[in-house]
Design a protein around this motif. Structure first.
Motif, mmCIF file in Angstrom:
data_model
loop_
_atom_site.group_PDB
_atom_site.id
_atom_site.type_symbol
_atom_site.label_atom_id
_atom_site.label_comp_id
_atom_site.label_asym_id
_atom_site.label_seq_id
_atom_site.Cartn_x
_atom_site.Cartn_y
_atom_site.Cartn_z
ATOM 1 N N GLY A 165 -28.735 24.856 63.168
ATOM 2 C CA GLY A 165 -28.381 23.354 63.014
ATOM 3 C C GLY A 165 -28.539 22.819 61.591
ATOM 4 O O GLY A 165 -28.338 21.666 61.178
ATOM 5 N N TYR A 166 -29.524 23.377 60.963
ATOM 6 C CA TYR A 166 -30.030 22.922 59.689
ATOM 7 C C TYR A 166 -30.161 23.927 58.446
ATOM 8 O O TYR A 166 -30.016 25.076 58.849
ATOM 9 C CB TYR A 166 -31.619 22.495 59.922
ATOM 10 C CG TYR A 166 -31.648 21.493 61.025
ATOM 11 C CD1 TYR A 166 -31.814 20.137 60.379
ATOM 12 C CD2 TYR A 166 -31.684 21.546 62.569
ATOM 13 C CE1 TYR A 166 -32.162 19.066 61.289
ATOM 14 C CE2 TYR A 166 -31.885 20.478 63.088
ATOM 15 C CZ TYR A 166 -32.039 19.141 62.714
ATOM 16 O OH TYR A 166 -32.004 18.223 63.779
ATOM 17 N N GLU A 212 -21.836 24.966 64.899
ATOM 18 C CA GLU A 212 -20.813 25.989 64.312
ATOM 19 C C GLU A 212 -19.394 25.157 64.237
ATOM 20 O O GLU A 212 -19.543 24.307 65.341
ATOM 21 C CB GLU A 212 -20.495 27.211 65.082
ATOM 22 C CG GLU A 212 -20.093 27.063 66.488
ATOM 23 C CD GLU A 212 -20.078 28.316 67.535
ATOM 24 O OE1 GLU A 212 -20.373 29.470 66.794
ATOM 25 O OE2 GLU A 212 -19.935 28.336 68.660
ATOM 26 N N ASP A 213 -18.533 25.523 63.376
ATOM 27 C CA ASP A 213 -17.078 24.613 63.643
ATOM 28 C C ASP A 213 -16.522 25.474 64.835
ATOM 29 O O ASP A 213 -16.812 26.825 65.083
ATOM 30 C CB ASP A 213 -16.452 25.275 62.385
ATOM 31 C CG ASP A 213 -16.904 24.374 61.124
ATOM 32 O OD1 ASP A 213 -17.682 23.391 61.206
ATOM 33 O OD2 ASP A 213 -16.715 24.959 60.075
ATOM 34 N N TYR A 260 -35.717 20.372 55.721
ATOM 35 C CA TYR A 260 -34.460 20.881 56.335
ATOM 36 C C TYR A 260 -33.375 19.869 56.088
ATOM 37 O O TYR A 260 -33.731 18.686 56.104
ATOM 38 C CB TYR A 260 -34.438 21.462 57.639
ATOM 39 C CG TYR A 260 -35.156 22.693 57.987
ATOM 40 C CD1 TYR A 260 -34.798 23.850 57.963
ATOM 41 C CD2 TYR A 260 -36.518 22.560 58.519
ATOM 42 C CE1 TYR A 260 -35.464 24.992 58.155
ATOM 43 C CE2 TYR A 260 -37.432 23.594 58.714
ATOM 44 C CZ TYR A 260 -37.031 24.773 58.461
ATOM 45 O OH TYR A 260 -37.544 25.865 59.130
ATOM 46 N N ALA A 261 -32.312 20.391 55.688
ATOM 47 C CA ALA A 261 -31.289 18.994 55.937
ATOM 48 C C ALA A 261 -30.355 19.332 57.253
ATOM 49 O O ALA A 261 -30.048 20.587 57.340
ATOM 50 C CB ALA A 261 -30.285 19.102 54.695
ATOM 51 N N ILE A 262 -30.019 18.391 57.883
ATOM 52 C CA ILE A 262 -28.931 18.443 58.931
ATOM 53 C C ILE A 262 -27.587 19.285 58.437
ATOM 54 O O ILE A 262 -26.988 18.656 57.577
ATOM 55 C CB ILE A 262 -29.060 17.543 59.735
ATOM 56 C CG1 ILE A 262 -28.405 17.948 61.198
ATOM 57 C CG2 ILE A 262 -28.325 16.289 59.263
ATOM 58 C CD1 ILE A 262 -28.602 16.651 62.370
ATOM 59 N N GLN A 278 -19.143 15.872 62.307
ATOM 60 C CA GLN A 278 -20.380 15.158 62.480
ATOM 61 C C GLN A 278 -21.678 16.089 62.593
ATOM 62 O O GLN A 278 -21.515 17.448 62.551
ATOM 63 C CB GLN A 278 -20.366 14.470 63.708
ATOM 64 C CG GLN A 278 -20.052 15.028 65.199
ATOM 65 C CD GLN A 278 -19.774 13.837 66.090
ATOM 66 O OE1 GLN A 278 -18.986 13.276 66.253
ATOM 67 N NE2 GLN A 278 -20.805 13.857 67.207
ATOM 68 N N ASP A 279 -22.748 15.538 62.530
ATOM 69 C CA ASP A 279 -24.022 16.173 62.552
ATOM 70 C C ASP A 279 -24.386 16.984 63.521
ATOM 71 O O ASP A 279 -23.898 16.723 64.682
ATOM 72 C CB ASP A 279 -25.141 15.183 62.122
ATOM 73 C CG ASP A 279 -25.204 14.887 60.537
ATOM 74 O OD1 ASP A 279 -24.164 15.306 59.672
ATOM 75 O OD2 ASP A 279 -25.741 13.857 60.480
#
Length: 188
Positions: free
Chosen positions: A18-19, A96-97, A41-43, A63-64
């Protein structure tokens, strides 16, 4: 271990569900003492796309990762009842999308055919059936000696509401009088 004043060699970029790894929290080009370096990390943001299977539009959610998901308003589809999503809409944004599809049950509506005798005599019982939306229906009016129905076959395609149709039976015996006797003649 790194010699005093030398650069440390970075390990392979770490991964975290997720990051996205963006680097290290400190520079380690010239080491002069013990140091702890942490990964930064970036979300990530992900998108859930809704396929309403012919229903009204539902906007995608972006969304995150791991944030709470608020379910959108249920879609609408003429003649159907929305029953949920497949797969089930998660409560938190996955890493994941994803695409989810609406599930529908076709509605049934009541078809009531009511029989009325024009002369007030006893009529056949009401015919009640349930017909799926957009399906054909056909109900033959019962035969009654001495009467004819104004609608022999009640038929059509079921819409999105209950139907009540009246069939009136008209007497088919006509009496003629002459001076000698009465003669009954049945007319169709």
């Amino acid at each position: 271990t790194v010699d005093y004043g030398n650069a440390a060699t970075a390990p392979l970029d770490p991964s975290r569900t997720g990051y996205t790894f963006t680097g290290w929290d400190k520079d380690f080009d010239s080491i002069s003492s013990d140091i702890t370096i942490k990964a930064v990390y970036a979300i990530n943001s992900y998108t859930i796309t809704f396929d309403t299977a012919g229903g009204s539009n539902v906007e995608s959610l972006t969304q995150d990762f791991d944030t709470d998901i608020t379910a959108p308003a249920d879609p609408e589809k003429e003649g159907y009842t929305f029953t949920g999503w497949t797969p089930v809409l998660p409560s938190k944004m996955p890493a994941e999308d994803s695409n989810i599809t609406a599930l529908w049950n076709i509605n049934q509506y009541e078809l009531k055919v009511k029989y009325i005798m024009e002369d007030g005599s006893v009529a056949p019982d009401v015919n009640i059936s349930f017909v799926e939306y957009n399906s054909e229906y056909s109900v033959e009016s019962p035969k009654i000696s001495g009467y004819r129905p104004d609608i022999k076959i009640v038929s059509g395609i079921m819409g999105t509401q209950n139907l009540e149709i009246e069939v009136t039976y008209i007497k088919t015996i006509v009496e003629y009088s002459n001076t000698d006797d009465k003669t009954n003649v049945e007319v169709d």
